[in-house]
Structures are given as structure tokens and as C-alpha cells.
Design an enzyme around this catalytic site. Structure first.
Site, PDB file in Angstrom:
ATOM      1  N   HIS A  99      -2.967  -0.639   1.749  1.00 19.16           N
ATOM      2  CA  HIS A  99      -3.035  -1.066   0.351  1.00 19.16           C
ATOM      3  C   HIS A  99      -3.698   0.022  -0.493  1.00 19.16           C
ATOM      4  O   HIS A  99      -4.352  -0.263  -1.475  1.00 19.16           O
ATOM      5  CB  HIS A  99      -3.808  -2.390   0.198  1.00 19.16           C
ATOM      6  CG  HIS A  99      -3.149  -3.555   0.869  1.00 19.16           C
ATOM      7  ND1 HIS A  99      -3.218  -3.777   2.224  1.00 19.16           N
ATOM      8  CD2 HIS A  99      -2.380  -4.555   0.365  1.00 19.16           C
ATOM      9  CE1 HIS A  99      -2.533  -4.869   2.531  1.00 19.16           C
ATOM     10  NE2 HIS A  99      -2.019  -5.364   1.425  1.00 19.16           N
TER      11      HIS A  99
ATOM     12  N   GLU B 297      11.785  -5.619  -0.263  1.00 20.65           N
ATOM     13  CA  GLU B 297      11.699  -4.553  -1.262  1.00 20.65           C
ATOM     14  C   GLU B 297      13.008  -3.816  -1.497  1.00 20.65           C
ATOM     15  O   GLU B 297      13.314  -3.431  -2.622  1.00 20.65           O
ATOM     16  CB  GLU B 297      10.606  -3.546  -0.881  1.00 20.65           C
ATOM     17  CG  GLU B 297       9.190  -4.039  -1.147  1.00 20.65           C
ATOM     18  CD  GLU B 297       8.717  -5.070  -0.139  1.00 20.65           C
ATOM     19  OE1 GLU B 297       9.369  -5.245   0.909  1.00 20.65           O
ATOM     20  OE2 GLU B 297       7.685  -5.722  -0.399  1.00 20.65           O
TER      21      GLU B 297
END
Ligand SMILES: Cc1ncc(C[n+]2csc(CCOP(=O)(O)OP(=O)(O)O)c2C)c(N)n1
Ligand SMILES: [Mg+2]
Lengths: 327, 327
Positions: free
Chosen positions: A129, A60
């Protein structure tokens, strides 16, 4: 006007910007042939090819860091972080690099880029999540933080974000991707970054929200209306820079204010809204400012009953509205 | 690849100029006139050798704080450097918002840099990606210390460069210490450049105190990058003959004998000896150069001392860019 889901509107916004400006490109994990794990970029690889729809390595900080380099060079990257939960390896790049580029170079350099990330709970995603990350980023001068609550705004705000000369963190309420539907104007339009939107007029109290919580607040306002409570709903839409004038104006009108977010309470964005109200509309208040937020536990638990306990929903919001109205 | 006499002397002058300017900064610090200096001393051959293989104005640079000689070759003036040491108005990299040596120079394609080490590496990859997307035959060079190659940012950035065969060159200036920590505590291999194989790009170790050796290795890398051959990792082995910065005292972590030994291999001494041995640098010419440099440094110091500080208001912003900054 065609009706579409939130994610379709986001996809259409990206598609139109890719078509408009060949400096625009997309990178992120699985954004290519797979079209993203949520299918936000579905069909774009086929249409624009591997040079502009780039499957990134699974890393990322480099998705954002490479985006910054491309942006200073003159490109207009849209960087997708697969889940907001995984944005933290890139925190340094967003905070120290993208957001500071303009100020630290005396205005010589800027990093015009969009960082898209699905966020939020209610989808059985558990601790990793489901996170709401906006409070960390709404603290960063030089960054813009945008959260749409409906398809029309999502498309219009995304197009503005792509064209904005600054880095924009575009947080998408993933539970709303297919749940939230709405009409989207035909043809070219944008929605400006900055202004909040009064989505329901009311007289007794104001509730401030964004993302899917805004969607729930509208439902809650309809519920309490049946009991004679007139709730005004304000969709903040842009968290940074915040639309102070809209917050203050609504509180002046109703005299009571409540903030709803699913991010946990302490240090959450609601504290900032409450502080703005205390600073600039204290004399207009008829009740203490109320915050309905996720609980201060380290994440949204997985199992269904625990997840329901964590998440604000229309019923919980309606209950809080009634309490505030009765104050 | 015979270099002309003029080019050889220009290289020498570039090294000398950086050295004398750098020495003056240390003097100013001892005099209490400036609060901070971080030096490029000892690194001049590595940087000038690299710079002469590039095309300033066309190629891009994402430097690190020791890259004074490289910056001067890219067009930073001694006056501008002095403005940064004194934190004076109109300082070129940041308007004196940043500490000295946080380089950046828009007009020369030198991207603004920050303090957290290795953050610039993914930026260089992003610039390379932009070059590739646009079909630009420029190259992007980035500098970094060997200690900073322990950061994930370094790995992620180089990995992108390798995967996408980007026109990027990373020059690791291995001066064997990261502040006090010797390189054998940083990595379990003798050469940073050995890691190139793991990325899938060529790596080269070069004597960083030999300006011509660095130039040759760089020329190979630049040719490869410009012709679509992808990135190169260059490791220039060198030494920092001074403390890490004006805030460091290196006596606690290395012996005076070690420093003295390395000073015998000072890159400027070595190159001077080479030029003299070839009859290219008669004493009178060297004296001329010293006189010219002294005048430049004196002028720069006077200029910066006389310059005003920035107005407080210039700290206010702008925080956000109002218009597109395209290359
Ligand atoms: C992320 C980060 N951690 C720590 C520091 C403090 N720091 C500045 S320079 C430095 C050493 C860097 O050593 P090296 O990469 O070998 O470069 P050199 O200074 O030797 O040229 C450290 C620890 C920093 N700037 N950034
Ligand atoms: Mg070092």
C-alpha cells in the site's frame, strides 16, 4: 481564494468536470456511496447518481478495459485504481490498449480517459500500500503521466486530464492527501499537462521532484537557505511527456542538479532526468548529477523505523543538497 | 423469421467472397509476396450468420483476427484487406502499422484491435456501458477464440456485461484448437457457453458451420440486447481447416484424417448444398458469383500490389491525439 487539502482539490476538480460534461463518469472500487477508501469521490454518488458514479467489480484490468471501451465509444471515464500497488493487473490494458490505441489505428481511434491512483509511502502501508509506480508508466509512449504536488495544480491538472484526448495516468501522492494544503483559485481554471514549474528560484543548485517529494524539497530548500545555500526547486508535474526545456534551462542556470523520488533508485525516473541533463546540459554542469531515491529493496517495509529508513524526507534532502552545494 | 431468397443469396455471396479472398492470401504467401496471413477459413458461417443479424453503421464490433467475413459484411473492402496484407500506404485499420488482420474500421464502428488475446472483451463491455448510459439502442458484438476464453480479460469483461445487463454479445468461435492446444486442455467442460450460467447471462451453443442456425441464435441475442435484456454468450462450434497462421504447421498436432473429415462439413459446401436443394442456386448463378468474386479479388490484389508503401515519416506519429475523437 479558499484553502483546501490536496484531496479536496481533486474531488472539486472531478465534481466540476462531472457537472460540465455528462460524458464524464467515474468508476472504481468503492467509489459510490462510500466515496472511495480515501474519500476522493465523497458526495459525488449522492450528486450524480449510480449511473455516473459506478462501483466496479473488484477487478482492475476491467476497470481500465471497460474505461477504454467507454472512451472509444465517446464517454470520458475517470477510472480509479484504489491503490497504485494494484494497478498491475491493468498494466496490459494500459500499455497494450489505452496507450497504443491512437498510434495503432493510424489516428482513427483514441482512448481519452483518466486513470487515477493514489501512490507512495510514508503512511504505514507496507509493501503493498506504498508503491511508487511511475517509472513503469513513464516508459510508455501514447500515455501521459501526471503527478501533482499541491492542491491548485491537482485540481487544474485533473481538469486538463479529463479533457485531454489521450489516456492520462494521474498519480496522487496519498500521504499528501490531507497533509498538503494550499490556496485554490476561485472559478474555472486549468493547469496544462506538460510544463514543469519552477516553484522556488535559486542560484546554487536545482532539485527536481514531483508529488510529496516536491513538498519535502521545498521544506529542505528553506532549511539550507538558512545556511546560505540557494536551491532552485522544479516541480516536474508531468513526467510524460517530460518538459526537457525546463530541466535544461534550470541546470544551465545553477550548474548543479539533483533528483529526488521515493521510488527505488535503479531504473527510476531520476535516471531519465539525469540522462536528459547529460545529453543537453553536460557542459553546464559543475558537479555530477545526484539522485536521492528510495533504496533498492522490494517495497516500503511496514514497521515505523524501517519505513523512515526507506523514505526520503526534508532532512535527508537538505543533507544531500548541502553535499551537492559543497562539491 | 423467413429469410428472403435475396438475403439467403447475399449470405452465400458474403461467405464465398471471404473464402476466395482468404484463399488468395494463402497463395500470395506461398508466392513469397506477403509475409503473414491468419485465416478466417472455416469460420465463414459463424461470422456471416452473426453479421446478418446486425445493423452495420449502427451496431459496434470489436472483432478478433479471424473475423474477415464479419469485417467484409461491416464494409471492409477486399482492396483494403489486400493493402493490409501487403503493408501498403493508407491501409484502413492502422496505416499499415499493424500486422494484417488486426482489424479496425472507424467509419463502420469497428474498434481497433491488438494482438494480446481477449483484451477486446472489456472494451466491448465498456462500449455497451456507454450505449446504456446514452440510451443508444445499438448492440456491441465481440469475437474471440475458445482458447482465449481462458484469459482473465474474458471473465472480467463478461462479468461487467452481466452485472450491468449490457447490450453485448460475445461470439466464441470454437474451432477446437488454440494453435496446437485442443480445447479439452483449455477447459474441463464440453462447452464454453456453459459458463454463461456462472456469469448470469444466457448462453447458446450453435453449429458454427450452419449459417442459418447461427443467424437464428444471433437474432435472439440481438433482440434481447436491443430491448434491454442484457448480454448473451454464443458459442459457435466450428473447425479451422488450415494451419493457425502462415507460420504454423498443423501436421504436428492433428491428423490429416481429422482435417479431411471436417472439410466434408465445410460451411460453404453445406450452405451451397442447402440452397441447391431448395432450387435457389442454379449452377449458372453460382458460376456468376465465382466470376464476380474472382474479379473482385484480382482487382484488390492488383490495386494493393501497385499501391505505394507508407513513407518512413508516417511511422513517426502522431503518438498523441490532438483533438477529441467522439463518436
Ligand atoms: C495474451 C496472448 N498470448 C499468446 C498469444 C499468441 N497466440 C495468438 S493466437 C493464439 C491461440 C488462440 O486460440 P483461440 O483463442 O482458440 O483462437 P483461434 O486462433 O483458434 O481462433 C495464441 C496462443 C497472444 N496473441 N496473446
Ligand atoms: Mg481456437
Amino acid at each position: 481564494m479558499p484553502e483546501m487539502t490536496l484531496i479536496e482539490a481533486i474531488r472539486q476538480g472531478m465534481d466540476e468536470e462531472l457537472a460540465r460534461d455528462d460524458c464524464v463518469f467515474i468508476t472504481g472500487e468503492d467509489v459510490g456511496p462510500r466515496g472511495g477508501v480515501f474519500r476522493a469521490t465523497q458526495g459525488l454518488f449522492e450528486k450524480y447518481g449510480p449511473k455516473r458514479i459506478i462501483d466496479s467489480p473488484l477487478a482492475e484490468l476491467s476497470i481500465v478495459g471497460v474505461g477504454i471501451g467507454a472512451a472509444v465509444y465517446g464517454m470520458r471515464p475517470i477510472c480509479e485504481i484504489q491503490f497504485a500497488d494494484f494497478i498491475f493487473p491493468a498494466f496490459n490494458q494500459i500499455l497494450n490498449e489505452a496507450a497504443r490505441m491512437f498510434y495503432r489505428s493510424g489516428g482513427e481511434w483514441a482512448a481519452p480517459m483518466v486513470i487515477r491512483a493514489p501512490y507512495g509511502g510514508g503512511v504505514g502501508g507496507g509493501l503493498y500500500h506504498s508503491q511508487s509506480v511511475e517509472a513503469f508508466f513513464a516508459h510508455i509512449p501514447g500515455l501521459k503521466v501526471v503527478i501533482p504536488s499541491n492542491p491548485k495544480d491537482a485540481k487544474g491538472l485533473l481538469k486538463s486530464a479529463v479533457r485531454d484526448p489521450n489516456p492520462v495516468l494521474f498519480l496522487e501522492p496519498k500521504k499528501g492527501y490531507r497533509l498538503i494544503k494550499g490556496f485554490v483559485p476561485e472559478g474555472e481554471y486549468t493547469v496544462p499537462i506538460g510544463p514543469a514549474h519552477v516553484s522556488r528560484e535559486g542560484a546554487d543548485l536545482t532539485v527536481f521532484a514531483y508529488g510529496i517529494m516536491h513538498y519535502y524539497c521545498l521544506q529542505a530548500a528553506a532549511l539550507v537557505a538558512k545556511e546560505g545555500i540557494s536551491a532552485e526547486v522544479v516541480d516536474l508535474r508531468t513526467l510524460l511527456p517530460v518538459d526537457k526545456a525546463a530541466i535544461v534551462a534550470s541546470v544551465r542556470k545553477t550548474g548543479k542538479a539533483m533528483i529526488v523520488h521515493e521510488d527505488n533508485l535503479t531504473g527510476g525516473y531520476g535516471g531519465e532526468v539525469a540522462a536528459i541533463i547529460a545529453d543537453e546540459a553536460f557542459a553546464d554542469l559543475d558537479a555530477p548529477v545526484k539522485r536521492l531515491c528510495g533504496p533498492d529493496v522490494p517495497g516500503v517495509p511496514f514497521s515505523h523505523p524501517m519505513q523512515d529508513w526507506f523514505m526520503p524526507n526534508p532532512e535527508k534532502i537538505a543533507k544531500a543538497m548541502k553535499e551537492l552545494a559543497a562539491y | 423469421m423467413e429469410l428472403s431468397k435475396e438475403t439467403l443469396l447475399a449470405m452465400y455471396y458474403a461467405m464465398l467472397r471471404s473464402r476466395r479472398l482468404d484463399e488468395r492470401a494463402w497463395v500470395l504467401h506461398r508466392q513469397g509476396k506477403i509475409v503473414f496471413h491468419i485465416s478466417g477459413m472455416g469460420h465463414e458461417a459463424a461470422q456471416v450468420g452473426a453479421a446478418f443479424a446486425l445493423k452495420p453503421g449502427k451496431d459496434w464490433l470489436v472483432p478478433y483476427y479471424r473475423d474477415l467475413a464479419l469485417m467484409l459484411c461491416f464494409g471492409l473492402t477486399p482492396r483494403e484487406f489486400m493493402l493490409s496484407l501487403f503493408g501498403k500506404q493508407s491501409e484502413a485499420s492502422s496505416g499499415a502499422r499493424q500486422m494484417p488482420s488486426h482489424f479496425g474500421l472507424r467509419r463502420a464502428n469497428v474498434v481497433s484491435t491488438s494482438a494480446p488475446v481477449a483484451t477486446q472483451i472489456p472494451h466491448a463491455a465498456g462500449i455497451g456501458l456507454g450505449m446504456k448510459m446514452r440510451g443508444d439502442d445499438a448492440v456491441v458484438v465481440t469475437g474471440i477464440g475458445e482458447g482465449s476464453t481462458s484469459q482473465g480479460e474474458w471473465y472480467e469483461g463478461l462479468n461487467w456485461a452481466a452485472v450491468h445487463k449490457l447490450p453485448m454479445i460475445c461470439i466464441v468461435q470454437n474451432n477446437q484448437y488454440a494453435i496446437s492446444v485442443p480445447s479439452h486442455k483449455q477447459m474441463a467442460i464440453p462447452n464454453v457457453a456453459d459458463r454463461a450460467a456462472a456469469f448470469g447471462m444466457p448462453g447458446a451453443v450453435v453449429d458454427g458451420n450452419d449459417v442459418l442456425a447461427v443467424y437464428r441464435v444471433m437474432m435472439d441475442a440481438v433482440t434481447r440486447a436491443r430491448t434491454g435484456g442484457g448480454p448473451t454468450l454464443i458459442e459457435a462450434k466450428t473447425y479451422r481447416p488450415v494451419p493457425h497462421s502462415s507460420d504454423d504447421d498443423d501436421r504436428s498436432y492433428r491428423t490429416r484424417e481429422e482435417v479431411a473429415e471436417w472439410k466434408k462439413r465445410d460451411p460453404i459446401l453445406l450452405f451451397k448444398g442447402y440452397l441447391e436443394s431448395k432450387g435457389r442456386l442454379p449452377p449458372a448463378l453460382n458460376d456468376d458469383y465465382e466470376t464476380r468474386v474472382l474479379a473482385e479479388v484480382d482487382d484488390a490484389q492488383k490495386f494493393a500490389e501497385a499501391a505505394p508503401y507508407p513513407a518512413i515519416e508516417s511511422a513517426f506519429g502522431p503518438v498523441y491525439a490532438a483533438e477529441a475523437h467522439h463518436a
